[in-house]
Design a protein around this motif. Structure first.
Motif, PDB file in Angstrom:
ATOM      1  N   ASN A   1     -77.982 -37.978 -17.408  1.00  0.00           N
ATOM      2  CA  ASN A   1     -77.260 -37.641 -18.642  1.00  0.00           C
ATOM      3  C   ASN A   1     -78.080 -37.953 -19.885  1.00  0.00           C
ATOM      4  OD1 ASN A   1     -75.049 -36.772 -17.202  1.00  0.00           O
ATOM      5  ND2 ASN A   1     -73.879 -38.676 -17.450  1.00  0.00           N
ATOM      6  N   MET A   2     -78.967 -38.941 -19.758  1.00  0.00           N
ATOM      7  CA  MET A   2     -79.857 -39.292 -20.865  1.00  0.00           C
ATOM      8  C   MET A   2     -81.183 -38.538 -20.783  1.00  0.00           C
ATOM      9  SD  MET A   2     -78.530 -41.520 -23.004  1.00  0.00           S
ATOM     10  CE  MET A   2     -79.960 -42.286 -23.765  1.00  0.00           C
TER      11      MET A   2
ATOM     12  N   VAL B   1     -75.526 -47.691 -22.585  1.00  0.00           N
ATOM     13  CA  VAL B   1     -74.607 -46.593 -22.887  1.00  0.00           C
ATOM     14  C   VAL B   1     -73.501 -46.521 -21.841  1.00  0.00           C
ATOM     15  CG1 VAL B   1     -74.398 -44.078 -23.088  1.00  0.00           C
ATOM     16  CG2 VAL B   1     -76.344 -45.244 -24.133  1.00  0.00           C
TER      17      VAL B   1
ATOM     18  N   ASP C   1     -77.544 -38.794 -30.609  1.00  0.00           N
ATOM     19  CA  ASP C   1     -76.848 -37.521 -30.432  1.00  0.00           C
ATOM     20  C   ASP C   1     -75.594 -37.664 -29.586  1.00  0.00           C
ATOM     21  OD1 ASP C   1     -78.811 -36.353 -31.947  1.00  0.00           O
ATOM     22  OD2 ASP C   1     -79.951 -35.567 -30.239  1.00  0.00           O
ATOM     23  N   ARG C   2     -75.520 -38.722 -28.793  1.00  0.00           N
ATOM     24  CA  ARG C   2     -74.306 -38.983 -28.000  1.00  0.00           C
ATOM     25  C   ARG C   2     -73.265 -39.759 -28.804  1.00  0.00           C
ATOM     26  NH1 ARG C   2     -75.348 -40.544 -21.785  1.00  0.00           N
ATOM     27  NH2 ARG C   2     -73.086 -40.461 -21.914  1.00  0.00           N
TER      28      ARG C   2
END
Length: 303
Positions: free
Chosen positions: A151-152, A180, A213-214
């Protein structure tokens, strides 16, 4: 935060969602004294979701003290510290984590000989089965670690490899992804590029931008104004425990930021004295008025 069956993913986000557009973390005239030694004084700082706040300064500028206050290691002795608009005074780093404030230090708190997936869940391992014969849920931890890393944008061929075999940049990125996953809303990065080469520094900067950005608020502590300017939205320069510069990206150029970081204001003030020293060319030194950049007050706010 939650039990071992479900992990801590998402637990913090449910209870501590900040007001829209408001800062997650805010310092107002904060300071810290150790007896007669004042390590930090009058520092105001705001960390917004989806923004990277860069804190720069030379050795002894107060960056470490600032980290310790926000991360819950030390308590401030002056000013205010607010999370989601509410004054707080953390007694332990666990209290900061419960509010979604995670710190990734230079040593990364990893065990080099353990595999990547085990380091990802270090101290928060998932288990399965009834007590007293509970055991590690290895399959779930491997799948979760792989998914969160992907996801990263981090793709590793083998999660069984010892994390010590990864490059410095890759280990930093694993630590960021771990924070995160475990519910971080504010990510404090302590000199993540200090010991890295150009290529690996670029990898870390890429994932700092990915965290922003998340929707995370990122505090990027660094000595390097060039790295800061690549990803930063707001810049705060500390000097001798005080805030010398607080400016948005649109208000300061890379050259001005570099001059502040390098003590350009002091050199400009001493320009007439340096001119008396043989062999010192002062023509290229900035004038003092050229270094006047905005310093935001608590009432003006910072981004």
């Amino acid at each position: 935060m939650t039990n071992n069956e479900s992990g801590t993913h998402g637990a913090v986000l449910q209870d501590t969602a900040p007001a829209k557009d408001g800062p997650i973390v805010e310092l107002r005239g904060a300071g810290k004294s150790y007896g007669n030694i004042r390590a930090l004084h009058g520092v105001s700082l705001q960390v917004h979701p989806g923004k990277v706040t860069c804190v720069l300064g030379d050795n002894g500028a107060g960056k470490s003290t600032l980290i310790k206050i926000i991360s819950g290691l030390h308590q401030h002795t002056e000013g205010d510290f607010l999370v989601d608009g509410t004054p707080v005074r953390f007694s332990t780093p666990r209290e900061a984590l419960d509010k979604g404030i995670a710190t990734v230090y230079q040593d990364l708190a990893t065990v080099p000989l353990m595999p990547v997936w085990r380091n990802f869940f270090l101290g928060s391992e998932k288990t399965k089965g009834p007590w007293p014969v509970r055991r590690l849920d290895i399959d779930t931890m491997k799948k979760t670690a792989d998914q969160e890393l992907r996801n990263m944008g981090i793709v590793l061929d083998d999660l069984e490899q010892p994390i010590g075999t990864l490059s410095g940049g890759q280990r930093q990125c694993v630590a960021i992804a771990r924070a995160v996953y475990f519910g971080a809303r504010v990510l404090i990065l302590d000199e993540p590029t200090a010991a890295l080469g150009v290529k690996q520094s670029g990898v870390v900067l890429k994932y700092i931008a990915a965290a922003r950005d998340r929707g995370l608020g990122v505090i990027f502590i660094t000595h390097n104004p060039h790295h800061a300017y690549m990803v930063g939205d707001h810049f705060s320069v500390l000097r001798l425990g005080t805030l010398e510069l607080s400016a948005d990206r649109s208000e300061v150029s890379l050259e001005e930021l570099t001059n502040h970081m390098a003590g350009g204001a002091e050199l400009a003030a001493l320009k007439h004295e340096l001119a008396q020293v043989r062999g010192v060319d002062t023509e290229e030194l900035p004038e003092e008025e050229d270094l006047t950049a905005p310093v935001a007050t608590p009432s003006e706010g910072t981004t």
